[in-house]
Design an enzyme around this catalytic site. Structure first.
Site, PDB file in Angstrom:
ATOM      1  N   GLY A  77       0.835  -1.211   0.000  1.00 35.03           N
ATOM      2  CA  GLY A  77       0.000   0.000   0.000  1.00 35.03           C
ATOM      3  C   GLY A  77       0.863   1.253   0.000  1.00 35.03           C
ATOM      4  CG  ASP A  97      -1.850  -1.137   8.738  1.00 35.56           C
ATOM      5  OD1 ASP A  97      -2.052  -2.182   8.093  1.00 35.56           O
ATOM      6  OD2 ASP A  97      -2.506  -0.097   8.562  1.00 35.56           O
ATOM      7  N   GLY A 152      -6.293  -0.729   9.600  1.00 36.61           N
ATOM      8  CA  GLY A 152      -5.545  -1.647  10.463  1.00 36.61           C
ATOM      9  C   GLY A 152      -6.294  -2.960  10.514  1.00 36.61           C
ATOM     10  CG  HIS A 153      -5.564  -5.726   7.297  1.00 44.23           C
ATOM     11  ND1 HIS A 153      -4.885  -4.625   6.811  1.00 44.23           N
ATOM     12  CD2 HIS A 153      -4.805  -6.795   7.000  1.00 44.23           C
ATOM     13  CE1 HIS A 153      -3.786  -5.029   6.222  1.00 44.23           C
ATOM     14  NE2 HIS A 153      -3.698  -6.323   6.325  1.00 44.23           N
ATOM     15  NE  ARG A 184      -2.649   3.372   1.539  1.00 47.88           N
ATOM     16  CZ  ARG A 184      -3.085   2.248   0.975  1.00 47.88           C
ATOM     17  NH1 ARG A 184      -3.527   1.247   1.743  1.00 47.88           N
ATOM     18  NH2 ARG A 184      -3.094   2.102  -0.334  1.00 47.88           N
TER      19      ARG A 184
HETATM   20  O1  F6P Z   1      -1.531  -2.071   4.925  1.00 47.90           O
HETATM   21  C1  F6P Z   1      -1.910  -0.731   4.941  1.00 47.90           C
HETATM   22  C2  F6P Z   1      -3.360  -0.616   4.608  1.00 47.90           C
HETATM   23  O2  F6P Z   1      -3.684   0.720   4.506  1.00 47.90           O
HETATM   24  C3  F6P Z   1      -4.286  -1.281   5.624  1.00 47.90           C
HETATM   25  O3  F6P Z   1      -4.471  -0.488   6.776  1.00 47.90           O
HETATM   26  C4  F6P Z   1      -5.535  -1.460   4.824  1.00 47.90           C
HETATM   27  O4  F6P Z   1      -6.373  -2.447   5.359  1.00 47.90           O
HETATM   28  C5  F6P Z   1      -4.957  -1.864   3.472  1.00 47.90           C
HETATM   29  O5  F6P Z   1      -3.675  -1.263   3.368  1.00 47.90           O
HETATM   30  C6  F6P Z   1      -5.806  -1.425   2.293  1.00 47.90           C
HETATM   31  O6  F6P Z   1      -5.213  -2.020   1.151  1.00 47.90           O
HETATM   32  P1  F6P Z   1      -5.536  -1.436  -0.308  1.00 47.90           P
HETATM   33  O7  F6P Z   1      -4.953  -0.066  -0.409  1.00 47.90           O
HETATM   34  O8  F6P Z   1      -4.863  -2.411  -1.225  1.00 47.90           O
HETATM   35  O9  F6P Z   1      -7.032  -1.403  -0.436  1.00 47.90           O
END
Ligand code: F6P
Length: 364
Positions: free
Chosen positions: A12, A135, A178-179, A290
């Protein structure tokens, strides 16, 4: 002998990535007189040998830019989507590494990237990684870059959500990224004064949460902010999830998508409405966390980590992640980082502190 460095960003996107690219690049080019080349879109660009010059002005004016000038992807070297199939492209990557005469490849990423980097190390490539993710769940480093910026964004959101909560006497359930680990939800929940903080590490009892909200109403505070991590589960959901994975031959559940998290968040809000009699509304912060300009703390951290990586390359010290330790950095072996997840211990000082100010953590 001039050293040749490759750099890529994977997983990510995150605030601080460009600050880290800048730090590695400027230290390598300017201080160590190395050459550096960027690979686009994570491991996919390395597999396809799609490169970006980083020896001219490309490293200027990016310190404050969000995202990554190189682009990123979640593609894995050993399970790369090619022609509609997942193929092991590790050997192709190793070939491109050699064809570009690289002495080292720097990978900026989170937990998944650390694992992928170890795979490339095991193929004989000289690898150095930096710990990136909002995260903050990468092991063996004090903190990851991206976390501080996201903490500020989520805290600001919670501050703003108080307006509607107390004006309309509502429960506001705010879902925070935060999964796997609850650091961002715990930190922003505490900084934003959330009344309830629900994290993956502490399965919650919805009745306990409802009672905490009712208790606030009884004192005249008929509104509450519930900060819930994407990966937070009720005790019932946690048990069902364990049964699913415990079943013989069951596959480990894939990381849920936004859809799965949102379904749980909606279900929680509705249940709290029923149990408390208060209206509930939902806010999902998602990728806002982000985005945008990295905080000063993240720019400082990315610069520290990136320049340390260049120094390690100059020393020929490979196969490590540059970990933040106190005011300095320390190389830690990729074998010790890959696959490890830094979760919130139930007795962590932050959790204790949250409880001391009366925050409900969803458990009795
Ligand atoms: O790993 C960082 C993160 O932002 C997690 O908090 C979130 O669940 C995931 O990436 C989302 O992933 P993507 O941007 O691929 O949807």
């Amino acid at each position: 002998m001039t050293k040749y460095v490759g750099i890529l960003t994977a997983g990510g996107d995150s605030p601080g990535l460009n600050a880290a690219i800048r730090a590695v690049g400027k230290a390598a080019l300017g201080h160590h007189r190395m050459q550096i080349i960027g690979f686009r879109d994570g491991f996919r660009g390395l597999m396809e040998n799609r490169t970006m010059r980083l020896d001219g002005g490309e490293l200027s004016d990016i310190l404050t830019r969000g995202g990554t000038i190189l682009g990123t992807s979640r593609d894995k070297p050993h399970r790369m989507p090619v022609g509609g199939k997942l193929k092991d492209m590790t050997d192709v990557i190793a070939g491109n590494y050699r064809d570009n005469h690289l002495d080292c490849l720097v990978c900026l990423g989170g937990g998944g990237t650390q694992k992928n980097a170890l795979r490339l190390k095991e193929k004989g490539l000289n690898i150095i990684t930096l710990p990136k993710t909002i995260d903050n769940d990468v092991a063996l480093t004090d903190v990851t870059f991206g976390f501080d910026t996201a903490l500020g964004i989520a805290t600001d959101a919670i501050d703003r959500l108080h307006s509607t909560a107390h004006s309309h006497h509502r429960i506001i359930v705010v879902e925070i990224m935060g999964h796997r680990a609850g650091w961002l939800t715990l930190g922003a929940g505490m900084a934003g004064g959330a009344d309830v903080i629900l994290i993956p590490e502490i399965p919650y009892d919805v009745e306990c949460v409802a009672e905490a909200i009712r208790a606030r109403s009884r004192t005249g505070k008929n509104f509450s902010i519930v900060a819930v991590a994407e990966g937070a589960l009720s005790v019932v959901e946690a048990a069902a999830s364990e049964n699913k994975t415990a079943a013989p031959g069951a596959k480990k559940p894939e990381k849920g998508g936004e859809g799965e998290y949102a379904v749980r968040t909606v279900r929680l809000a509705k249940k709290l409405e029923q149990l408390t009699g208060l209206e509930a509304r939902i806010t999902i912060l998602g990728h806002l966390q982000r985005g945008g300009i990295p905080s000063a703390a993240d720019r400082l951290l990315s610069t520290r980590l990136g320049t340390a990586a260049a120094d390690l390359i100059a020393q020929g010290h490979y196969g490590v992640m540059v970990a933040a330790r106190g005011e300095g950095t320390r190389p830690v072996k990729l074998e010790d980082v890959a696959g490890a997840v830094k979760t919130v211990p139930a007795d962590h000082p932050w959790v204790t502190s949250a409880r001391r100010v009366g925050t409900c953590m969803g458990d009795l």
